[in-house]
Design an enzyme around this catalytic site. Sequence first.
Site, mmCIF file in Angstrom:
data_model
loop_
_atom_site.group_PDB
_atom_site.id
_atom_site.type_symbol
_atom_site.label_atom_id
_atom_site.label_comp_id
_atom_site.label_asym_id
_atom_site.label_seq_id
_atom_site.Cartn_x
_atom_site.Cartn_y
_atom_site.Cartn_z
ATOM 1 N N ASP A 95 70.683 104.246 59.289
ATOM 2 C CA ASP A 95 69.697 105.000 58.505
ATOM 3 C C ASP A 95 70.284 106.383 58.245
ATOM 4 O O ASP A 95 70.437 107.184 59.165
ATOM 5 C CB ASP A 95 68.392 105.113 59.289
ATOM 6 C CG ASP A 95 67.248 105.619 58.433
ATOM 7 O OD1 ASP A 95 67.509 106.222 57.374
ATOM 8 O OD2 ASP A 95 66.082 105.406 58.807
ATOM 9 N N GLU A 121 71.340 102.448 54.714
ATOM 10 C CA GLU A 121 70.012 102.757 54.178
ATOM 11 C C GLU A 121 69.865 104.222 53.781
ATOM 12 O O GLU A 121 70.277 105.120 54.504
ATOM 13 C CB GLU A 121 68.951 102.409 55.226
ATOM 14 C CG GLU A 121 67.537 102.718 54.790
ATOM 15 C CD GLU A 121 66.503 102.178 55.756
ATOM 16 O OE1 GLU A 121 65.464 102.845 55.962
ATOM 17 O OE2 GLU A 121 66.719 101.083 56.310
ATOM 18 N N GLU A 149 62.164 103.978 50.489
ATOM 19 C CA GLU A 149 61.140 104.534 51.379
ATOM 20 C C GLU A 149 60.451 105.746 50.752
ATOM 21 O O GLU A 149 59.239 105.931 50.901
ATOM 22 C CB GLU A 149 61.795 104.907 52.699
ATOM 23 C CG GLU A 149 60.917 105.664 53.670
ATOM 24 C CD GLU A 149 61.687 106.080 54.910
ATOM 25 O OE1 GLU A 149 61.259 107.033 55.565
ATOM 26 O OE2 GLU A 149 62.728 105.450 55.227
ATOM 27 N N ASP A 172 57.009 102.351 51.239
ATOM 28 C CA ASP A 172 56.048 102.615 52.311
ATOM 29 C C ASP A 172 54.653 102.490 51.705
ATOM 30 O O ASP A 172 54.310 103.205 50.759
ATOM 31 C CB ASP A 172 56.258 104.018 52.882
ATOM 32 C CG ASP A 172 55.414 104.266 54.123
ATOM 33 O OD1 ASP A 172 54.174 104.146 54.024
ATOM 34 O OD2 ASP A 172 55.987 104.559 55.190
ATOM 35 N N HIS A 199 58.839 99.900 54.489
ATOM 36 C CA HIS A 199 59.074 100.870 55.553
ATOM 37 C C HIS A 199 58.001 100.692 56.631
ATOM 38 O O HIS A 199 56.837 100.412 56.329
ATOM 39 C CB HIS A 199 59.009 102.280 54.966
ATOM 40 C CG HIS A 199 59.177 103.368 55.971
ATOM 41 N ND1 HIS A 199 58.209 104.325 56.188
ATOM 42 C CD2 HIS A 199 60.193 103.656 56.815
ATOM 43 C CE1 HIS A 199 58.624 105.168 57.127
ATOM 44 N NE2 HIS A 199 59.823 104.786 57.522
ATOM 45 N N GLU A 219 59.797 95.751 59.658
ATOM 46 C CA GLU A 219 60.355 96.847 60.449
ATOM 47 C C GLU A 219 59.351 97.315 61.488
ATOM 48 O O GLU A 219 58.158 97.434 61.208
ATOM 49 C CB GLU A 219 60.717 98.023 59.537
ATOM 50 C CG GLU A 219 61.251 99.232 60.296
ATOM 51 C CD GLU A 219 61.579 100.424 59.411
ATOM 52 O OE1 GLU A 219 62.365 101.287 59.854
ATOM 53 O OE2 GLU A 219 61.054 100.496 58.287
#
Length: 273
Positions: A95, A121, A149, A172, A199, A219
Amino acid sequence: MVVNAISGVDLALWDLLGRLRQEPVFAMLGGAVRDELTFYATGARPDKAKELGFIGGKMPLHHGPAEGEEGLHKNIAELEAMRNACGDDFWLMFDCWMALDLNYATRLAHEAHELGLKWIEEALSPDDYWGYEALKKNAPKGMLVTTGEHEATRWGFRMLLEMECCDIIQPDVGWCGGVTELQKISALADAKGVLMIPHGSSVYSYHFVVTRHNSPFAEFLMMAPGADEVVPMFHPQLIGEPVPVNGRLKVPDTPGFGVELNRDIALHRPYAR
Protein backbone atom coordinates in the site's frame (compact mmCIF):
# COMPACT_ATOMS: atom_id res chain seq x y z
CA MET A 1 -16.30 16.00 1.64
CA VAL A 2 -19.73 16.62 0.14
CA VAL A 3 -19.78 13.15 -1.46
CA ASN A 4 -18.58 11.65 1.84
CA ALA A 5 -21.58 13.22 3.57
CA ILE A 6 -23.95 11.99 0.86
CA SER A 7 -22.46 8.51 1.29
CA GLY A 8 -23.29 8.54 5.00
CA VAL A 9 -26.90 9.54 4.33
CA ASP A 10 -27.20 6.86 1.64
CA LEU A 11 -25.92 4.14 4.00
CA ALA A 12 -28.33 5.29 6.70
CA LEU A 13 -31.26 5.07 4.27
CA TRP A 14 -30.32 1.55 3.17
CA ASP A 15 -30.08 0.53 6.83
CA LEU A 16 -33.48 2.10 7.57
CA LEU A 17 -35.11 0.40 4.57
CA GLY A 18 -33.74 -2.97 5.67
CA ARG A 19 -35.11 -2.47 9.18
CA LEU A 20 -38.54 -1.47 7.83
CA ARG A 21 -38.63 -4.51 5.54
CA GLN A 22 -36.98 -6.76 8.15
CA GLU A 23 -34.36 -7.76 5.58
CA PRO A 24 -30.57 -7.57 5.50
CA VAL A 25 -29.14 -5.13 2.98
CA PHE A 26 -27.57 -7.97 0.98
CA ALA A 27 -31.03 -9.47 0.37
CA MET A 28 -32.28 -6.16 -1.02
CA LEU A 29 -29.25 -6.10 -3.34
CA GLY A 30 -30.24 -9.40 -4.94
CA GLY A 31 -29.04 -11.95 -2.42
CA ALA A 32 -25.74 -13.60 -1.59
CA VAL A 33 -23.79 -15.40 -4.33
CA ARG A 34 -21.51 -17.20 -1.84
CA ASP A 35 -21.94 -18.68 1.63
CA GLU A 36 -19.19 -16.65 3.25
CA LEU A 37 -16.62 -13.94 2.59
CA THR A 38 -12.89 -14.57 2.32
CA PHE A 39 -10.54 -11.81 3.49
CA TYR A 40 -7.05 -10.46 3.12
CA ALA A 41 -5.72 -8.29 5.94
CA THR A 42 -4.24 -4.80 5.77
CA GLY A 43 -1.67 -4.10 8.46
CA ALA A 44 1.97 -3.97 9.42
CA ARG A 45 2.28 -7.71 10.19
CA PRO A 46 1.28 -9.94 7.25
CA ASP A 47 3.02 -12.83 9.01
CA LYS A 48 0.52 -12.52 11.88
CA ALA A 49 -2.32 -12.21 9.36
CA LYS A 50 -1.32 -15.56 7.90
CA GLU A 51 -1.39 -17.17 11.34
CA LEU A 52 -4.91 -15.76 11.79
CA GLY A 53 -6.15 -17.43 8.59
CA PHE A 54 -6.22 -14.57 6.08
CA ILE A 55 -5.41 -15.27 2.41
CA GLY A 56 -2.98 -12.37 2.15
CA GLY A 57 -1.46 -9.34 3.81
CA LYS A 58 -1.16 -5.79 2.51
CA MET A 59 1.71 -3.94 4.15
CA PRO A 60 2.63 -0.26 4.23
CA LEU A 61 5.42 1.00 1.99
CA HIS A 62 7.82 2.75 4.38
CA HIS A 63 10.25 4.46 1.99
CA GLY A 64 9.50 6.82 -0.89
CA PRO A 65 11.33 8.58 -3.74
CA ALA A 66 12.92 11.16 -1.43
CA GLU A 67 15.07 8.39 0.07
CA GLY A 68 16.45 7.38 -3.31
CA GLU A 69 18.16 4.07 -4.01
CA GLU A 70 18.70 3.32 -0.33
CA GLY A 71 15.00 3.64 0.40
CA LEU A 72 14.06 1.47 -2.57
CA HIS A 73 16.44 -1.24 -1.38
CA LYS A 74 14.94 -1.03 2.12
CA ASN A 75 11.45 -1.56 0.70
CA ILE A 76 12.58 -4.65 -1.17
CA ALA A 77 14.43 -5.95 1.91
CA GLU A 78 11.27 -5.59 4.00
CA LEU A 79 9.27 -7.44 1.37
CA GLU A 80 11.88 -10.20 1.19
CA ALA A 81 11.84 -10.62 4.97
CA MET A 82 8.07 -10.89 4.99
CA ARG A 83 8.10 -13.32 2.06
CA ASN A 84 10.51 -15.54 3.95
CA ALA A 85 8.27 -15.38 7.00
CA CYS A 86 5.01 -16.05 5.13
CA GLY A 87 6.06 -18.51 2.43
CA ASP A 88 5.33 -18.49 -1.28
CA ASP A 89 1.63 -19.39 -1.07
CA PHE A 90 0.57 -16.23 0.79
CA TRP A 91 -0.41 -13.01 -0.99
CA LEU A 92 1.73 -9.94 -0.23
CA MET A 93 0.84 -6.46 -1.43
CA PHE A 94 2.23 -2.94 -1.00
CA ASP A 95 0.00 0.00 0.00
CA CYS A 96 1.89 3.04 -1.30
CA TRP A 97 -0.59 5.66 -0.11
CA MET A 98 -0.31 8.00 -3.14
CA ALA A 99 3.34 8.76 -2.34
CA LEU A 100 5.28 7.72 -5.46
CA ASP A 101 6.08 9.02 -8.93
CA LEU A 102 5.76 6.95 -12.10
CA ASN A 103 9.45 6.10 -12.39
CA TYR A 104 9.79 4.98 -8.77
CA ALA A 105 6.54 3.00 -8.88
CA THR A 106 7.64 1.22 -12.06
CA ARG A 107 11.01 0.27 -10.58
CA LEU A 108 9.39 -0.87 -7.34
CA ALA A 109 6.91 -3.04 -9.24
CA HIS A 110 9.63 -4.79 -11.26
CA GLU A 111 11.93 -5.42 -8.30
CA ALA A 112 9.08 -6.56 -6.06
CA HIS A 113 7.73 -8.85 -8.79
CA GLU A 114 10.70 -11.15 -8.29
CA LEU A 115 9.48 -11.71 -4.71
CA GLY A 116 5.94 -12.51 -5.80
CA LEU A 117 4.24 -9.21 -4.87
CA LYS A 118 0.58 -9.63 -5.89
CA TRP A 119 -0.25 -5.97 -6.39
CA ILE A 120 0.94 -2.40 -5.95
CA GLU A 121 -1.79 -0.14 -4.54
CA GLU A 122 -2.40 3.60 -4.81
CA ALA A 123 1.13 4.30 -6.01
CA LEU A 124 0.27 7.70 -7.54
CA SER A 125 -2.04 10.63 -6.91
CA PRO A 126 -5.66 9.44 -7.22
CA ASP A 127 -6.31 12.05 -9.93
CA ASP A 128 -3.38 11.02 -12.12
CA TYR A 129 -5.30 8.78 -14.53
CA TRP A 130 -2.56 9.13 -17.15
CA GLY A 131 0.11 8.06 -14.68
CA TYR A 132 -1.91 4.98 -13.72
CA GLU A 133 -2.48 4.16 -17.38
CA ALA A 134 1.28 4.25 -17.92
CA LEU A 135 2.03 2.30 -14.73
CA LYS A 136 -0.32 -0.50 -15.74
CA LYS A 137 1.43 -0.71 -19.11
CA ASN A 138 4.89 -0.59 -17.46
CA ALA A 139 4.17 -3.13 -14.73
CA PRO A 140 5.61 -6.65 -15.15
CA LYS A 141 3.30 -9.34 -16.45
CA GLY A 142 1.29 -10.79 -13.58
CA MET A 143 1.69 -7.73 -11.33
CA LEU A 144 -1.68 -6.13 -10.55
CA VAL A 145 -2.13 -2.36 -10.31
CA THR A 146 -4.92 -1.25 -7.96
CA THR A 147 -6.45 2.10 -7.00
CA GLY A 148 -9.75 3.90 -6.40
CA GLU A 149 -9.98 4.22 -2.62
CA HIS A 150 -9.93 8.01 -2.97
CA GLU A 151 -12.06 8.18 -6.12
CA ALA A 152 -15.73 9.16 -5.99
CA THR A 153 -18.88 8.70 -8.11
CA ARG A 154 -19.31 6.54 -11.19
CA TRP A 155 -17.75 9.20 -13.42
CA GLY A 156 -14.35 9.11 -11.76
CA PHE A 157 -14.36 5.33 -11.94
CA ARG A 158 -15.45 5.51 -15.55
CA MET A 159 -12.20 7.35 -16.26
CA LEU A 160 -10.14 4.70 -14.47
CA LEU A 161 -11.89 1.90 -16.33
CA GLU A 162 -12.07 3.37 -19.83
CA MET A 163 -8.40 4.41 -19.73
CA GLU A 164 -7.48 0.92 -18.44
CA CYS A 165 -5.66 2.37 -15.46
CA CYS A 166 -5.83 -0.62 -13.14
CA ASP A 167 -6.66 -4.30 -12.68
CA ILE A 168 -8.73 -3.85 -9.51
CA ILE A 169 -10.80 -0.84 -8.44
CA GLN A 170 -11.20 -0.21 -4.71
CA PRO A 171 -14.04 2.24 -3.97
CA ASP A 172 -14.87 3.03 -0.36
CA VAL A 173 -18.63 2.77 0.13
CA GLY A 174 -18.46 5.53 2.74
CA TRP A 175 -16.71 7.95 0.38
CA CYS A 176 -17.75 7.15 -3.21
CA GLY A 177 -21.47 7.86 -2.92
CA GLY A 178 -22.83 5.01 -0.81
CA VAL A 179 -24.33 1.66 -1.78
CA THR A 180 -26.51 3.32 -4.42
CA GLU A 181 -23.47 4.61 -6.29
CA LEU A 182 -21.43 1.48 -5.57
CA GLN A 183 -23.92 -0.60 -7.59
CA LYS A 184 -23.33 1.58 -10.64
CA ILE A 185 -19.55 1.53 -10.22
CA SER A 186 -19.63 -2.26 -9.93
CA ALA A 187 -21.67 -2.57 -13.12
CA LEU A 188 -19.07 -0.50 -15.00
CA ALA A 189 -16.25 -2.67 -13.65
CA ASP A 190 -18.09 -5.88 -14.48
CA ALA A 191 -18.63 -4.72 -18.06
CA LYS A 192 -14.89 -4.05 -18.38
CA GLY A 193 -13.89 -7.35 -16.78
CA VAL A 194 -12.20 -5.58 -13.86
CA LEU A 195 -12.44 -6.84 -10.28
CA MET A 196 -13.92 -4.55 -7.63
CA ILE A 197 -12.64 -5.07 -4.09
CA PRO A 198 -14.01 -2.23 -1.93
CA HIS A 199 -11.75 -0.46 0.54
CA GLY A 200 -12.21 -1.94 4.02
CA SER A 201 -15.38 -0.53 5.56
CA SER A 202 -16.72 -3.43 7.61
CA VAL A 203 -20.42 -4.34 7.30
CA TYR A 204 -21.09 -1.48 4.91
CA SER A 205 -19.09 -3.19 2.19
CA TYR A 206 -19.61 -6.82 3.33
CA HIS A 207 -23.29 -6.68 2.41
CA PHE A 208 -22.37 -5.59 -1.08
CA VAL A 209 -19.37 -7.86 -1.70
CA VAL A 210 -21.32 -11.00 -0.82
CA THR A 211 -23.76 -10.25 -3.68
CA ARG A 212 -21.23 -9.71 -6.49
CA HIS A 213 -19.30 -12.22 -8.59
CA ASN A 214 -16.70 -9.61 -9.55
CA SER A 215 -15.88 -9.04 -5.85
CA PRO A 216 -14.49 -12.49 -4.95
CA PHE A 217 -12.82 -11.46 -1.66
CA ALA A 218 -12.82 -8.57 0.80
CA GLU A 219 -10.44 -6.38 2.79
CA PHE A 220 -10.15 -6.37 6.58
CA LEU A 221 -8.27 -3.57 8.34
CA MET A 222 -6.19 -4.76 11.28
CA MET A 223 -7.04 -2.13 13.88
CA ALA A 224 -5.21 -3.74 16.81
CA PRO A 225 -2.12 -1.63 17.67
CA GLY A 226 0.21 -4.54 16.97
CA ALA A 227 -1.76 -5.77 13.93
CA ASP A 228 -1.60 -9.17 15.60
CA GLU A 229 -5.24 -9.83 16.55
CA VAL A 230 -8.67 -9.44 14.98
CA VAL A 231 -10.75 -6.68 16.56
CA PRO A 232 -13.85 -4.87 15.22
CA MET A 233 -12.89 -2.13 12.78
CA PHE A 234 -15.35 0.47 14.13
CA HIS A 235 -15.12 -0.30 17.85
CA PRO A 236 -16.38 1.33 20.04
CA GLN A 237 -18.69 3.29 17.72
CA LEU A 238 -20.65 0.21 16.59
CA ILE A 239 -22.29 -2.58 18.58
CA GLY A 240 -22.67 -6.04 17.06
CA GLU A 241 -20.01 -5.63 14.39
CA PRO A 242 -18.98 -9.08 13.07
CA VAL A 243 -15.32 -9.98 12.51
CA PRO A 244 -13.69 -12.71 10.42
CA VAL A 245 -12.77 -15.99 12.08
CA ASN A 246 -9.86 -17.78 10.41
CA GLY A 247 -10.10 -15.22 7.62
CA ARG A 248 -13.75 -15.95 6.83
CA LEU A 249 -17.13 -14.48 7.70
CA LYS A 250 -20.76 -15.38 7.09
CA VAL A 251 -22.62 -12.08 6.72
CA PRO A 252 -25.38 -11.96 9.38
CA ASP A 253 -28.94 -11.88 8.09
CA THR A 254 -30.16 -9.36 10.67
CA PRO A 255 -32.18 -6.42 9.28
CA GLY A 256 -30.32 -3.56 7.66
CA PHE A 257 -26.56 -3.67 8.15
CA GLY A 258 -27.04 -5.54 11.43
CA VAL A 259 -25.23 -3.13 13.73
CA GLU A 260 -26.24 -0.45 16.21
CA LEU A 261 -24.67 2.85 17.13
CA ASN A 262 -23.12 2.85 20.58
CA ARG A 263 -25.15 5.63 22.14
CA ASP A 264 -23.14 5.51 25.35
CA ILE A 265 -20.30 7.32 23.62
CA ALA A 266 -20.56 11.02 24.39
CA LEU A 267 -20.62 13.31 21.38
CA HIS A 268 -18.09 16.09 21.57
CA ARG A 269 -16.48 18.75 19.39
CA PRO A 270 -12.90 19.08 20.63
CA TYR A 271 -12.11 22.04 18.36
CA ALA A 272 -15.35 23.97 18.80
CA ARG A 273 -15.07 27.47 20.19
